[in-house]
Each structure stands twice: as structure tokens, then as C-alpha cells.
Write a protein that holds these residues in place. Structure first.
Motif, PDB file in Angstrom:
ATOM      1  N   SER A   1       0.810  -1.215   0.000  1.00  0.00           N
ATOM      2  CA  SER A   1       0.000   0.000   0.000  1.00  0.00           C
ATOM      3  C   SER A   1       0.852   1.277   0.000  1.00  0.00           C
ATOM      4  O   SER A   1       0.322   2.368  -0.185  1.00  0.00           O
ATOM      5  N   ASP A   2       2.147   1.140   0.234  1.00  0.00           N
ATOM      6  CA  ASP A   2       3.016   2.312   0.214  1.00  0.00           C
ATOM      7  C   ASP A   2       3.141   2.849  -1.199  1.00  0.00           C
ATOM      8  O   ASP A   2       3.218   2.103  -2.170  1.00  0.00           O
ATOM      9  N   ILE A   3       3.207   4.162  -1.304  1.00  0.00           N
ATOM     10  CA  ILE A   3       3.252   4.797  -2.618  1.00  0.00           C
ATOM     11  C   ILE A   3       4.505   4.425  -3.403  1.00  0.00           C
ATOM     12  O   ILE A   3       4.468   4.320  -4.617  1.00  0.00           O
ATOM     13  N   ASP A   4       5.611   4.198  -2.705  1.00  0.00           N
ATOM     14  CA  ASP A   4       6.857   3.880  -3.409  1.00  0.00           C
ATOM     15  C   ASP A   4       7.279   2.426  -3.182  1.00  0.00           C
ATOM     16  O   ASP A   4       8.446   2.101  -3.211  1.00  0.00           O
ATOM     17  N   SER A   5       6.298   1.560  -3.000  1.00  0.00           N
ATOM     18  CA  SER A   5       6.620   0.166  -2.717  1.00  0.00           C
ATOM     19  C   SER A   5       7.296  -0.533  -3.891  1.00  0.00           C
ATOM     20  O   SER A   5       7.897  -1.576  -3.722  1.00  0.00           O
ATOM     21  N   LEU A   6       7.216   0.052  -5.073  1.00  0.00           N
ATOM     22  CA  LEU A   6       7.829  -0.571  -6.231  1.00  0.00           C
ATOM     23  C   LEU A   6       9.293  -0.176  -6.409  1.00  0.00           C
ATOM     24  O   LEU A   6       9.933  -0.578  -7.366  1.00  0.00           O
ATOM     25  N   VAL A   7       9.821   0.601  -5.478  1.00  0.00           N
ATOM     26  CA  VAL A   7      11.213   1.032  -5.557  1.00  0.00           C
ATOM     27  C   VAL A   7      12.129  -0.169  -5.358  1.00  0.00           C
ATOM     28  O   VAL A   7      11.963  -0.944  -4.426  1.00  0.00           O
ATOM     29  N   ASP A   8      13.076  -0.318  -6.247  1.00  0.00           N
ATOM     30  CA  ASP A   8      14.087  -1.368  -6.128  1.00  0.00           C
ATOM     31  C   ASP A   8      15.196  -0.822  -5.228  1.00  0.00           C
ATOM     32  O   ASP A   8      15.953   0.064  -5.623  1.00  0.00           O
ATOM     33  N   VAL A   9      15.276  -1.333  -4.004  1.00  0.00           N
ATOM     34  CA  VAL A   9      16.212  -0.814  -3.009  1.00  0.00           C
ATOM     35  C   VAL A   9      17.655  -0.934  -3.494  1.00  0.00           C
ATOM     36  O   VAL A   9      18.447   0.000  -3.335  1.00  0.00           O
ATOM     37  N   ASP A  10      18.000  -2.062  -4.092  1.00  0.00           N
ATOM     38  CA  ASP A  10      19.367  -2.241  -4.595  1.00  0.00           C
ATOM     39  C   ASP A  10      19.678  -1.249  -5.714  1.00  0.00           C
ATOM     40  O   ASP A  10      20.772  -0.667  -5.753  1.00  0.00           O
ATOM     41  N   ALA A  11      18.733  -1.036  -6.596  1.00  0.00           N
ATOM     42  CA  ALA A  11      18.939  -0.083  -7.681  1.00  0.00           C
ATOM     43  C   ALA A  11      19.064   1.340  -7.129  1.00  0.00           C
ATOM     44  O   ALA A  11      19.892   2.128  -7.610  1.00  0.00           O
ATOM     45  N   ALA A  12      18.265   1.668  -6.107  1.00  0.00           N
ATOM     46  CA  ALA A  12      18.348   2.994  -5.499  1.00  0.00           C
ATOM     47  C   ALA A  12      19.720   3.202  -4.852  1.00  0.00           C
ATOM     48  O   ALA A  12      20.316   4.276  -4.964  1.00  0.00           O
ATOM     49  N   TRP A  13      20.237   2.166  -4.170  1.00  0.00           N
ATOM     50  CA  TRP A  13      21.571   2.258  -3.569  1.00  0.00           C
ATOM     51  C   TRP A  13      22.638   2.432  -4.655  1.00  0.00           C
ATOM     52  O   TRP A  13      23.546   3.237  -4.511  1.00  0.00           O
ATOM     53  N   ASP A  14      22.505   1.677  -5.729  1.00  0.00           N
ATOM     54  CA  ASP A  14      23.458   1.804  -6.838  1.00  0.00           C
ATOM     55  C   ASP A  14      23.419   3.211  -7.436  1.00  0.00           C
ATOM     56  O   ASP A  14      24.457   3.791  -7.750  1.00  0.00           O
ATOM     57  N   ASP A  15      22.217   3.781  -7.582  1.00  0.00           N
ATOM     58  CA  ASP A  15      22.079   5.139  -8.106  1.00  0.00           C
ATOM     59  C   ASP A  15      22.753   6.147  -7.176  1.00  0.00           C
ATOM     60  O   ASP A  15      23.457   7.056  -7.631  1.00  0.00           O
ATOM     61  N   LEU A  16      22.534   5.985  -5.882  1.00  0.00           N
ATOM     62  CA  LEU A  16      23.152   6.881  -4.904  1.00  0.00           C
ATOM     63  C   LEU A  16      24.668   6.766  -4.956  1.00  0.00           C
ATOM     64  O   LEU A  16      25.386   7.774  -4.981  1.00  0.00           O
ATOM     65  N   THR A  17      25.178   5.541  -5.003  1.00  0.00           N
ATOM     66  CA  THR A  17      26.621   5.313  -5.065  1.00  0.00           C
ATOM     67  C   THR A  17      27.221   5.958  -6.313  1.00  0.00           C
ATOM     68  O   THR A  17      28.240   6.640  -6.240  1.00  0.00           O
ATOM     69  N   ARG A  18      26.556   5.754  -7.454  1.00  0.00           N
ATOM     70  CA  ARG A  18      27.036   6.362  -8.700  1.00  0.00           C
ATOM     71  C   ARG A  18      27.046   7.884  -8.605  1.00  0.00           C
ATOM     72  O   ARG A  18      28.000   8.546  -9.012  1.00  0.00           O
ATOM     73  N   ALA A  19      25.988   8.446  -8.052  1.00  0.00           N
ATOM     74  CA  ALA A  19      25.898   9.909  -7.935  1.00  0.00           C
ATOM     75  C   ALA A  19      27.002  10.449  -7.026  1.00  0.00           C
ATOM     76  O   ALA A  19      27.642  11.457  -7.351  1.00  0.00           O
ATOM     77  N   LEU A  20      27.239   9.791  -5.914  1.00  0.00           N
ATOM     78  CA  LEU A  20      28.296  10.262  -5.002  1.00  0.00           C
ATOM     79  C   LEU A  20      29.676  10.120  -5.639  1.00  0.00           C
ATOM     80  O   LEU A  20      30.517  11.009  -5.508  1.00  0.00           O
ATOM     81  N   ARG A  21      29.900   9.018  -6.322  1.00  0.00           N
ATOM     82  CA  ARG A  21      31.209   8.812  -6.968  1.00  0.00           C
ATOM     83  C   ARG A  21      31.437   9.794  -8.119  1.00  0.00           C
ATOM     84  O   ARG A  21      32.569  10.075  -8.473  1.00  0.00           O
ATOM     85  N   ALA A  22      30.345  10.327  -8.678  1.00  0.00           N
ATOM     86  CA  ALA A  22      30.450  11.284  -9.778  1.00  0.00           C
ATOM     87  C   ALA A  22      30.487  12.737  -9.282  1.00  0.00           C
ATOM     88  O   ALA A  22      30.466  13.657 -10.093  1.00  0.00           O
ATOM     89  N   ALA A  23      30.567  12.921  -7.973  1.00  0.00           N
ATOM     90  CA  ALA A  23      30.561  14.282  -7.414  1.00  0.00           C
ATOM     91  C   ALA A  23      31.694  15.112  -8.002  1.00  0.00           C
ATOM     92  O   ALA A  23      32.831  14.654  -8.130  1.00  0.00           O
ATOM     93  N   ASP A  24      31.363  16.326  -8.379  1.00  0.00           N
ATOM     94  CA  ASP A  24      32.331  17.252  -8.970  1.00  0.00           C
ATOM     95  C   ASP A  24      33.254  17.798  -7.884  1.00  0.00           C
ATOM     96  O   ASP A  24      32.784  18.422  -6.928  1.00  0.00           O
ATOM     97  N   PRO A  25      34.546  17.565  -7.998  1.00  0.00           N
ATOM     98  CA  PRO A  25      35.485  18.061  -6.985  1.00  0.00           C
ATOM     99  C   PRO A  25      35.448  19.576  -6.812  1.00  0.00           C
ATOM    100  O   PRO A  25      35.762  20.080  -5.744  1.00  0.00           O
ATOM    101  N   ALA A  26      35.028  20.301  -7.834  1.00  0.00           N
ATOM    102  CA  ALA A  26      34.970  21.761  -7.721  1.00  0.00           C
ATOM    103  C   ALA A  26      33.777  22.220  -6.880  1.00  0.00           C
ATOM    104  O   ALA A  26      33.898  23.137  -6.082  1.00  0.00           O
TER     105      ALA A  26
END
Length: 95
Positions: free
Chosen positions: A29-54
Motif C-alpha cells: 500500500s506504500d506509494i513507493d513500494s515498487l522502488v528497487d532498493v538495490d537499484a536505489a543504492w546503486d544510483d546513490l553510489t554512482r551519484a556520489l562517486r560522480a561528485a564534482d570536486p569543484a
């Protein structure tokens, strides 16, 4: 001191409640119950690793530390940190 202990318990209960809510398993019944937790973690990891040093130099240089630790290690550290802070910080009621 009683006031410090009471405020400390309140603070720790707030932390563990918020942590439990953040990491709870969604129900159908949760609105975001279809979220793939592993995929969300991978997205977060990719975003952090792509952080602009500037624009985000601290994240870019310390990303491994930002992502380090198991959930259990991080919760254990957080509770020990709260307890140490509670021990060291008087309440406004302390004279």
C-alpha cells in the motif's frame, strides 16, 4: 543527572524511530513500494562517486568513507556517539 538521562533517552528514541522508519520494508500500500532498493543504492553510489570536486570537494575526496560501513556498524556508531554526547553535554536544567 535525571534531566540529562531523560533527555538522552528521548533523543535516542527519536534516532532509532527515525532510523527504523527510514529503513522499513515498504508494504504494497506504500506509494513507493515498487522502488528497487538495490537499484536505489546503486544510483546513490554512482551519484556520489560522480561528485564534482569543484562544487563538492569533500564528497569527491571522501566518497569511500561516506559509503563505508554496514548498516549495523553505522547504527552502533551513531548510538555510541549519541551516548558520548549526552554524557558530555549538560541540559539547560543543569546548574
Amino acid at each position: 543527572e535525571i534531566a540529562r538521562a531523560c533527555w538522552g533517552v528521548d533523543l535516542m528514541l527519536q534516532y532509532v524511530t527515525a532510523n527504523a522508519a527510514e529503513h522499513s520494508v515498504p508494504t504494497p500500500s506504500d506509494i513507493d513500494s515498487l522502488v528497487d532498493v538495490d537499484a536505489a543504492w546503486d544510483d546513490l553510489t554512482r551519484a556520489l562517486r560522480a561528485a564534482d570536486p569543484a562544487s563538492a570537494p569533500h564528497i569527491a575526496s571522501h566518497v569511500d568513507n561516506v559509503l563505508a560501513g554496514t548498516p549495523t556498524q553505522r547504527v552502533d556508531w551513531a548510538l555510541r556517539t549519541l551516548i558520548a554526547g549526552i554524557r558530555a553535554t549538560p541540559t539547560l536544567l543543569t546548574h
